[in-house]
Design a protein around this motif. Structure first.
Motif: not given
Ligand code: SF4
Length: 656
Positions: A575, A608, A595, A606
């Motif tokens: 992500d 990580m 996450p 979003k």
């Protein structure tokens, strides 16, 4: 099979290479050992340029939306008849900072002479324009004042707010070489970048406070009466420096007064010093560039060998594209369209009056829903413009001119293919004003036209032919209208690895470092306005680039090895990632690759977690190259993102 010399067309460094050409196919790339800038080096992007040039993702036929593939004649007729429906204020041209000087000059002439509009601009322009404006206002030269060849001659080298090893790796390598050979390399940044790790001194300032740090160094020099006070507007500059909150500099910027004194002393003691900062899409604000420039003017480090205030262009011909007048208010060589003498010179040469209305940039026209824009011609663009997808879809007419397919093509009513840079002659002006000739290396792989010729065909369809027989003819016209390019011709360039403007008829060697007739301090436009973290949004988010994914994806998508590196990053962080300090990760309660949601006032995304010592506690970093993941977030903050390296957004980071 032959090995043909040329210039890498990825970034503004302009490294020299040889391409291994077999028929119309490019089989490989090799560095040029004798090139004065790159000296036998290429970066990972440059080593893979042959993949881009061999890609199958080419536009190979003219296309008209309702008719499908058509001849050039029909596509040009459609474009001309569509544009003829609108008033000049309703038409705009979006030039590409990757196009050659000849292509951009021809486009600028088409916009102004044939379609009578001053609405012409470049993508990625804001940052570089700020740099050029400051340098022009201060010295009369709208370009880097120093020279890349002089890096090894500078006793002090400062890199300000840019990861130069990522953006322009060969310049980063040259700075590293100089540091290992005894130059004092200082990096001033809000993040521990690769160049910061290679520097002898890293000064870590809070995000958004770089301008104040440079002003504080100047304040210190001025207070010690070490500065050169002969430059124009010194008294006004001194008054401005009195507003620097020196007594609270650590609280404001995170930089210790002793660090300010260290840089000031070293800068004054050195015989030569140069500063490098990012320009183009991730450039700095006018006021920050002015602060950097003013410090160097005060320290007496302008107009001397080994010295320079050096904006570093990210894209290969960003400097040249401005030189060619791809801006609403400029003709070539930074001649103002409002200057009656310059305008008259062009009108005399071209035989017609030029438009007088104040043009706007394409970004201004697209972002303002009440603007009169109806028809837009886009040249060779990256995916970035897709952020205006809704506006583009609503325009009655869009044309796209380019060699490679990309998402922008989907919006076009007319698509006109052109050659790649190896299939025609052209010149490119790198970040240090070096105009380099890239000669044609092979016949076009498809039946497509060079852009300068296509533009001429469009002009001819409007009964105003330019009558260019070759790209060299275009350069001759540029030279005849542009004092800084006056002595440049293909004959001259074919004997050299480029020549740095100003290049006059009398001085065919060009100008390594600019010596201004007069140096002026440049006063800032706005008061300080550093973004502050709050209780609700306690982290200051910074945005930046990455080496393997660059040029807003379009070009790098087509080169296998950079794409592989990018995909390797995505394997770990599918992500995308937000880098935070270990202390902050502990406080939020997250580990590496967990996450999180990055929440700002207007948008969230979003990502990580990447735990990294490179970011200071209380700050966070997201590389904006992962556009797909953070596109809507960036769009909500496009005003801030346009501040480039200084873009700072207060956020909170939530565990999910
Ligand atoms: S530094 Fe820039 S010009 Fe040089 S090889 Fe890399 S991408 Fe090409």
């Amino acid at each position: 099979m032959s090995y043909m010399p040329g210039v890498c067309t990825f970034c503004g460094t302009g490294c020299g290479h040889y391409l291994k050409v077999d028929g119309t196919s490019v089989q490989g790339v090799f560095p040029s050992r004798v090139h004065p800038v790159s000296k036998g080096r290429l970066c990972v992007r440059g080593w893979n340029i042959h993949e881009l040039l061999s890609t199958q993702e080419r536009i190979i036929r003219p296309y008209v939306k309702d008719s499908g593939q058509v001849s050039y004649k029909d596509a040009i007729a459609k474009l001309v008849s569509a544009l003829s429906l609108y008033k000049p204020e309703e038409i705009a041209f979006y030039a590409s900072p990757r196009s050659s000087n000849e292509d951009n000059f021809a486009l600028m002439k088409l916009a102004r002479l044939v379609f009578k509009t001053n609405n012409i601009s470049l993508q990625a322009e804001s940052g570089h324009r700020n740099s050029l404006d400051v340098l022009y206002n201060g010295t009369g030269f709208a370009g880097m004042l120093g020279s890349l060849e002089d890096i090894r001659k500078a006793e002090v080298l400062i890199v300000a707010g840019m990861d130069i090893t990522t953006q322009n790796p060969i310049i980063g390598s040259e700075l590293h070489y100089a540091a290992r050979s005894g130059s004092l390399l200082i990096t001033i940044d809000s993040r521990m970048t690769k160049i910061a790790k290679l520097s002898k001194k890293f000064i870590n300032c809070k995000p958004g406070t770089m301008r104040m740090v440079f002003d504080a160094i100047a304040y210190y020099i001025d207070k010690q009466q070490w500065g050169d006070t002969k430059s124009a507007h010194y008294e006004e500059y001194k008054k401005y420096l009195a507003t620097v909150p020196f007594d609270s500099i650590e609280k404001e910027t995170g930089v210790l007064p002793a660090e300010v004194a260290f840089v000031a002393e070293r800068l004054i003691k050195a015989k030569s010093a140069a500063v490098f900062f990012s320009s183009g899409i991730s450039g700095l604000s006018y006021d920050t560039v002015a602060s950097i420039y003013n410090l160097f003017a005060l320290a007496g480090k302008i107009g001397k060998e080994g010295c320079g205030v050096n904006p570093i262009a990210g894209i290969n011909n960003l400097q040249g594209s401005f030189d060619m007048g791809c801006a609403p208010d400029l003709l070539t060589g930074y001649q103002s369209i409002d200057d009656a003498t310059s305008k008259k010179k062009f009108e005399k040469k071209w035989g017609q009056e030029l438009p007088t209305f104040k043009g706007k940039t394409v970004e201004q026209l697209l972002s303002d829903s009440s603007s009169p824009l109806k028809a837009l011609v886009i040249v060779d663009h990256d995916d970035g413009i897709v952020k205006y997808a809704d506006r583009l879809k609503s325009l009655p007419f869009v044309a796209y001119i380019g060699a490679f397919t990309n998402k922008v093509v989907d919006f076009a009513h007319v698509v006109l293919p052109i050659t790649t840079y190896i299939e025609t002659d052209g010149t490119f002006t790198n970040t240090e004003r070096r105009v380099q000739l890239a000669s044609q290396k092979c016949a076009p792989a498809f039946d497509v036209m060079p852009m300068w010729k296509l533009i001429d065909a469009i002009a001819e369809a409007k009964s105003i032919p330019f009558n260019y027989k070759s790209a060299s003819d275009v350069m001759d016209e540029i030279a005849s209208l542009t004092p800084a390019y006056e002595g440049i011709s293909y004959t001259l360039l074919s004997k050299k690895h480029g020549v740095q403007w100003p290049c006059t008829k009398k001085n065919h060697d060009g100008t390594k470092y600019c010596v201004p007739e007069k140096v002026s301090f440049v006063l800032p436009h706005k008061p300080y306005a550093a973004v502050q973290a709050t209780q609700e949004y306690p982290y200051l988010l910074m945005l930046g680039k990455a080496q393997h994914y660059w040029h807003q994806n379009n070009i790098m998508h087509k080169t296998f090895i950079p794409l592989r590196e990018y995909n390797a990053t995505l394997l770990l962080y599918p992500d995308g990632y937000v880098a935070i300090a270990p202390e902050d990760a502990k406080q939020i309660g997250v580990r590496d690759r967990w996450p999180v949601k990055v929440v700002a006032e207007k948008a969230s995304m979003k990502a990580m977690v990447m735990i990294s010592d490179d970011v200071a506690p209380g700050t966070a970093y997201v590389p904006y190259f992962i556009r797909e993941g953070i596109a809507s977030f960036l769009l909500a903050y496009s005003d801030i993102v346009s501040q480039g390296e200084e873009a700072t957004i207060p956020v909170r980071i939530e565990k999910v």
